[in-house]
Write a protein that holds these residues in place. Structure first.
Motif, PDB file in Angstrom:
ATOM      1  N   SER A  63     -22.445  33.430  48.751  1.00 60.69           N
ATOM      2  CA  SER A  63     -22.973  34.748  49.115  1.00 60.69           C
ATOM      3  C   SER A  63     -24.080  34.628  50.159  1.00 60.69           C
ATOM      4  CB  SER A  63     -23.498  35.471  47.868  1.00 60.69           C
ATOM      5  OG  SER A  63     -22.470  35.710  46.938  1.00 60.69           O
ATOM      6  N   VAL A  64     -25.026  33.732  49.934  1.00 66.85           N
ATOM      7  CA  VAL A  64     -26.149  33.590  50.860  1.00 66.85           C
ATOM      8  C   VAL A  64     -25.691  32.977  52.176  1.00 66.85           C
ATOM      9  CG1 VAL A  64     -28.366  32.443  51.223  1.00 66.85           C
ATOM     10  CG2 VAL A  64     -27.856  33.503  49.025  1.00 66.85           C
ATOM     11  N   THR A  65     -24.788  31.995  52.113  1.00 64.98           N
ATOM     12  CA  THR A  65     -24.290  31.367  53.340  1.00 64.98           C
ATOM     13  C   THR A  65     -23.592  32.377  54.239  1.00 64.98           C
ATOM     14  OG1 THR A  65     -24.026  29.250  52.212  1.00 64.98           O
ATOM     15  CG2 THR A  65     -22.802  29.555  54.251  1.00 64.98           C
ATOM     16  N   LEU A 145     -26.030  42.458  48.534  1.00 60.98           N
ATOM     17  CA  LEU A 145     -27.408  42.247  48.100  1.00 60.98           C
ATOM     18  C   LEU A 145     -28.077  41.167  48.935  1.00 60.98           C
ATOM     19  CD1 LEU A 145     -29.794  42.603  46.148  1.00 60.98           C
ATOM     20  CD2 LEU A 145     -28.647  40.995  44.596  1.00 60.98           C
ATOM     21  N   ALA A 146     -27.367  40.063  49.156  1.00 56.40           N
ATOM     22  CA  ALA A 146     -27.934  38.982  49.961  1.00 56.40           C
ATOM     23  C   ALA A 146     -28.196  39.448  51.395  1.00 56.40           C
ATOM     24  CB  ALA A 146     -26.987  37.780  49.956  1.00 56.40           C
ATOM     25  N   VAL A 147     -27.273  40.233  51.949  1.00 57.31           N
ATOM     26  CA  VAL A 147     -27.466  40.744  53.311  1.00 57.31           C
ATOM     27  C   VAL A 147     -28.708  41.621  53.380  1.00 57.31           C
ATOM     28  CG1 VAL A 147     -26.500  42.281  55.074  1.00 57.31           C
ATOM     29  CG2 VAL A 147     -25.042  40.579  53.985  1.00 57.31           C
ATOM     30  N   ARG A 148     -28.882  42.507  52.381  1.00 48.67           N
ATOM     31  CA  ARG A 148     -30.048  43.387  52.394  1.00 48.67           C
ATOM     32  C   ARG A 148     -31.342  42.584  52.293  1.00 48.67           C
ATOM     33  NH1 ARG A 148     -28.968  48.874  51.092  1.00 48.67           N
ATOM     34  NH2 ARG A 148     -31.216  49.136  51.268  1.00 48.67           N
ATOM     35  N   LEU A 149     -31.379  41.569  51.424  1.00 50.22           N
ATOM     36  CA  LEU A 149     -32.591  40.771  51.253  1.00 50.22           C
ATOM     37  C   LEU A 149     -32.925  39.982  52.514  1.00 50.22           C
ATOM     38  CD1 LEU A 149     -32.019  39.411  47.625  1.00 50.22           C
ATOM     39  CD2 LEU A 149     -33.629  41.176  48.327  1.00 50.22           C
ATOM     40  N   ALA A 188     -34.454  32.913  52.126  1.00 49.11           N
ATOM     41  CA  ALA A 188     -33.166  32.505  51.540  1.00 49.11           C
ATOM     42  C   ALA A 188     -33.290  31.919  50.128  1.00 49.11           C
ATOM     43  CB  ALA A 188     -32.463  31.525  52.479  1.00 49.11           C
ATOM     44  N   PRO A 189     -34.294  31.054  49.849  1.00 48.47           N
ATOM     45  CA  PRO A 189     -34.371  30.535  48.470  1.00 48.47           C
ATOM     46  C   PRO A 189     -34.540  31.620  47.417  1.00 48.47           C
ATOM     47  CG  PRO A 189     -35.705  29.193  49.948  1.00 48.47           C
ATOM     48  CD  PRO A 189     -35.284  30.387  50.723  1.00 48.47           C
ATOM     49  N   GLY A 190     -35.327  32.652  47.715  1.00 50.37           N
ATOM     50  CA  GLY A 190     -35.488  33.739  46.763  1.00 50.37           C
ATOM     51  C   GLY A 190     -34.193  34.493  46.541  1.00 50.37           C
ATOM     52  N   ALA A 191     -33.462  34.781  47.635  1.00 44.16           N
ATOM     53  CA  ALA A 191     -32.170  35.462  47.497  1.00 44.16           C
ATOM     54  C   ALA A 191     -31.189  34.604  46.712  1.00 44.16           C
ATOM     55  CB  ALA A 191     -31.604  35.783  48.886  1.00 44.16           C
ATOM     56  N   LEU A 192     -31.197  33.308  46.971  1.00 43.93           N
ATOM     57  CA  LEU A 192     -30.311  32.388  46.257  1.00 43.93           C
ATOM     58  C   LEU A 192     -30.607  32.391  44.763  1.00 43.93           C
ATOM     59  CD1 LEU A 192     -28.101  30.235  47.115  1.00 43.93           C
ATOM     60  CD2 LEU A 192     -29.905  28.541  46.863  1.00 43.93           C
ATOM     61  N   ALA A 193     -31.884  32.352  44.405  1.00 45.37           N
ATOM     62  CA  ALA A 193     -32.267  32.308  42.993  1.00 45.37           C
ATOM     63  C   ALA A 193     -31.943  33.623  42.286  1.00 45.37           C
ATOM     64  CB  ALA A 193     -33.764  32.001  42.871  1.00 45.37           C
ATOM     65  N   VAL A 252     -37.437  30.758  38.361  1.00 50.30           N
ATOM     66  CA  VAL A 252     -37.239  30.180  39.696  1.00 50.30           C
ATOM     67  C   VAL A 252     -37.199  31.286  40.746  1.00 50.30           C
ATOM     68  CG1 VAL A 252     -35.630  28.898  41.160  1.00 50.30           C
ATOM     69  CG2 VAL A 252     -36.080  28.127  38.825  1.00 50.30           C
ATOM     70  N   ALA A 253     -36.516  32.405  40.412  1.00 47.13           N
ATOM     71  CA  ALA A 253     -36.432  33.518  41.365  1.00 47.13           C
ATOM     72  C   ALA A 253     -37.806  34.091  41.665  1.00 47.13           C
ATOM     73  CB  ALA A 253     -35.502  34.600  40.813  1.00 47.13           C
ATOM     74  N   VAL A 254     -38.641  34.245  40.633  1.00 51.43           N
ATOM     75  CA  VAL A 254     -39.983  34.789  40.826  1.00 51.43           C
ATOM     76  C   VAL A 254     -40.822  33.848  41.681  1.00 51.43           C
ATOM     77  CG1 VAL A 254     -42.135  35.385  39.659  1.00 51.43           C
ATOM     78  CG2 VAL A 254     -39.958  36.190  38.744  1.00 51.43           C
ATOM     79  N   ARG A 255     -40.750  32.540  41.393  1.00 52.94           N
ATOM     80  CA  ARG A 255     -41.529  31.577  42.172  1.00 52.94           C
ATOM     81  C   ARG A 255     -41.035  31.502  43.614  1.00 52.94           C
ATOM     82  NH1 ARG A 255     -44.800  28.053  39.439  1.00 52.94           N
ATOM     83  NH2 ARG A 255     -44.605  26.546  41.136  1.00 52.94           N
ATOM     84  N   ALA A 256     -39.714  31.594  43.797  1.00 54.07           N
ATOM     85  CA  ALA A 256     -39.173  31.526  45.148  1.00 54.07           C
ATOM     86  C   ALA A 256     -39.511  32.777  45.950  1.00 54.07           C
ATOM     87  CB  ALA A 256     -37.659  31.340  45.105  1.00 54.07           C
ATOM     88  N   ALA A 257     -39.710  33.897  45.261  1.00 55.97           N
ATOM     89  CA  ALA A 257     -40.023  35.153  45.956  1.00 55.97           C
ATOM     90  C   ALA A 257     -41.443  35.186  46.493  1.00 55.97           C
ATOM     91  CB  ALA A 257     -39.801  36.337  45.019  1.00 55.97           C
ATOM     92  N   ARG A 258     -42.303  34.267  46.052  1.00 54.68           N
ATOM     93  CA  ARG A 258     -43.681  34.232  46.538  1.00 54.68           C
ATOM     94  C   ARG A 258     -43.717  33.509  47.875  1.00 54.68           C
ATOM     95  NH1 ARG A 258     -46.700  32.270  40.938  1.00 54.68           N
ATOM     96  NH2 ARG A 258     -46.206  34.124  39.697  1.00 54.68           N
TER      97      ARG A 258
END
Length: 518
Positions: A63-65, A145-149, A188-193, A252-258
């Motif tokens: 999805s992210v790729t 969702l990934a596109v929007r992020l 990208a890491p936040g979207a991936l998580a 992981v998602a929360v930490r990646a979003a920072r």
């Protein structure tokens, strides 16, 4: 704001948050206690854990790729209908999963449109069931969702940086290296998580496209242990594993979003001097067209195939539709009863407790909560007799985090703007809410109600645990029709479900905005 000047009381909101916390934590506690009595997990259960992690990783990665070049193309191009296309990216979020699956089968299935084209070319048909089918469905849901992020990340780059790059003679390669790659490293890491965490709780997709024991997720294993084996201990232990996986992914998602801000600008429109060439325009247009085709074809397939079957739907489908509307109405009412006082409590300063209670709905899956509620209810009542109320309640709790994100900002704004004036006029409590707060939140209330109704209408989760043959919701009835190979009836029922879900969202959202004050 001082407590004596509060225009609305926080007690009702605190009580609503306490009810939500007690419901979710009580169900989870029941699962933990029952899991201690379990006899252990077998090889098939651990295979389900491995498959869950594998499909979530593949789904998030693909999805992210794919989202990166599509988001880049949307960021670089302006064209008629661009705003509508970006808005369409949110449609899969409220699209019933079973409807999307049926559309994907029509397009990519063994007898689908793509397989027919391959047959004309002398190639074998596609095999959609199994790991690749699960990943395909998750990409359909999560690519938008990934596109929007990621598109948001591109839009956060100040226009002045692209202007400076053009003035310094930087070409496309330098723009990618100096501006775009650092942004992707933040976003990208936040979207991936986030997408990985969403795919961990896959149930309806795995139920319909898994194709056998080798493609079983933890959620599906919980359902099988509960529904077919009635092994509550094993279901509880699998629920514990599910909670651990989901919480770890959420952390992981929360930490990646920072991430650090790329810096401020003057909010000027972004011009991309590095993307004016003919080759870049053709490439971006092709990517946007393919992404739109991938999203629209399954929806078009549902409409075209369902139009023929909707006129001859059996009576059980219409009964299931009535039940779905009833469950959605109850769920939407419960959602507003919980969300509105909680939003008001946040607006007068009780933020921490409300946010924690609101996020609890994302910490556990519906099947885990359903399992816990069955364990709690079973000693005192027949859980199957309470299938519809329990489904409505769980659907409301699952939609609560999204409703709070919609309601809270407006509630805070209204209280800050009119709170002191209301207090000076002795407008407090219900009078302030009735005269000032609720009328100015009608648009947000309509949006939250529409979203909650659409999500509840298309849910295939808790009802699959509790339902009996006589009381099925429309998504469950569609699944049963597909299982009995009555695909024409399933297609017609899917079109009916699509119309009901989108109609409920449109009607409630439109009703909230009608005559609503800005």
């Amino acid at each position: 704001m001082a407590r004596r000047a509060e225009p609305v009381g926080a007690a009702v909101g605190i009580g609503a948050a306490a009810v939500v916390a007690a419901l979710i934590l009580g169900a989870l506690l029941a699962v933990f206690l029952r899991a201690e009595a379990g006899a252990g997990l077998g090889p098939a259960d651990w295979a389900a854990v491995r498959f869950t992690v594998l499909q979530a990783a593949l789904s998030a990665g693909v999805s992210v790729t794919l989202a990166v070049p599509v988001a880049r193309a949307l960021a670089r191009r302006r064209f008629p209908g661009r705003r509508w296309l970006i808005a369409l990216m949110g449609a899969p979020f409220i699209l019933p999963v079973i409807v999307a699956v049926l559309g994907l089968l029509t397009v990519f299935g063994r007898g689908g449109w793509v397989s027919h084209l391959l047959g004309w070319a002398g190639l074998p048909p596609l095999q959609i069931y199994g790991l690749h089918g699960v990943v395909l469905a998750h990409v359909f849901f999560n690519l938008p969702l990934a596109v929007r992020l990621i598109l948001q990340g591109w839009q956060e780059i100040p226009a002045e940086r692209f202007r400076l790059a053009a003035q310094l003679g930087a070409g496309p390669r330098e723009v990618r290296r100096l501006l775009e790659y650092p942004m992707l490293a933040r976003v990208a890491p936040g979207a991936l998580a986030v997408i990985f965490a969403i795919c961990l709780t896959s149930f309806a997709v795995a139920l319909t496209l898994g194709g056998g024991p080798k493609a079983t997720t933890v959620e599906l294993a919980i359902y099988q242990a509960f529904r077919f084996d009635f092994d509550l201990g094993r279901a509880a232990m699998l629920s514990v594993i599910q909670i651990v996986l989901t919480c770890a992914a959420a952390l992981v998602a929360v930490r990646a979003a920072r991430r650090d801000s790329p810096g401020g600008g003057l909010d000027r429109p972004i011009r991309r001097w590095d993307a004016t060439g003919r080759g870049a325009r053709v490439w971006d247009t092709g990517l946007i067209g393919l992404a739109a085709l991938f999203l629209l074809l399954p929806l078009a397939a549902v409409v075209l195939r369902g139009a023929a079957g909707v006129v001859d739907l059996p009576g059980v489908v219409w009964l299931a539709a009535l039940i779905s509307v009833l469950v959605a109405a109850i769920s939407t009412g419960l959602l507003l009863v919980l969300a509105l006082p909680m939003a008001a409590a946040v607006a007068v300063g009780r933020r921490a407790g409300m946010e924690i209670a609101g996020l609890l709905g994302l910490a556990a899956s519906p099947l885990v909560i359903g399992t816990g509620l069955f364990i709690v209810i079973n000693p005192v009542a027949d859980p199957f007799a309470l299938a519809l109320p329990v489904t409505a309640l769980v659907n409301a709790v699952m939609a609560l985090p999204f409703a709070l994100r919609i309601l809270v900002p407006r509630a805070v704004q209204v209280v800050e703007r009119y709170g002191r004036l209301g207090a000076s006029l002795d407008l407090r409590g219900w009078n302030f809410a009735r005269i000032v707060l609720l009328p100015r939140m009608r648009a947000q209330i309509g949006f939250a109600a529409g979203l909650g109704a659409a999500l509840s209408m298309g849910d295939l989760g808790v009802i699959a645990l509790f339902a009996d043959p006589e009381h099925a919701t429309l998504p469950l009835q569609i699944y049963r029709l597909m299982g009995s190979y009555r695909m024409e009836a399933a297609a017609g029922a899917a079109l009916l479900l699509l119309a009901l879900s989108m109609g409920a969202f449109w009607a409630l959202d439109r009703g909230g905005r009608w005559h609503a004050e800005a």
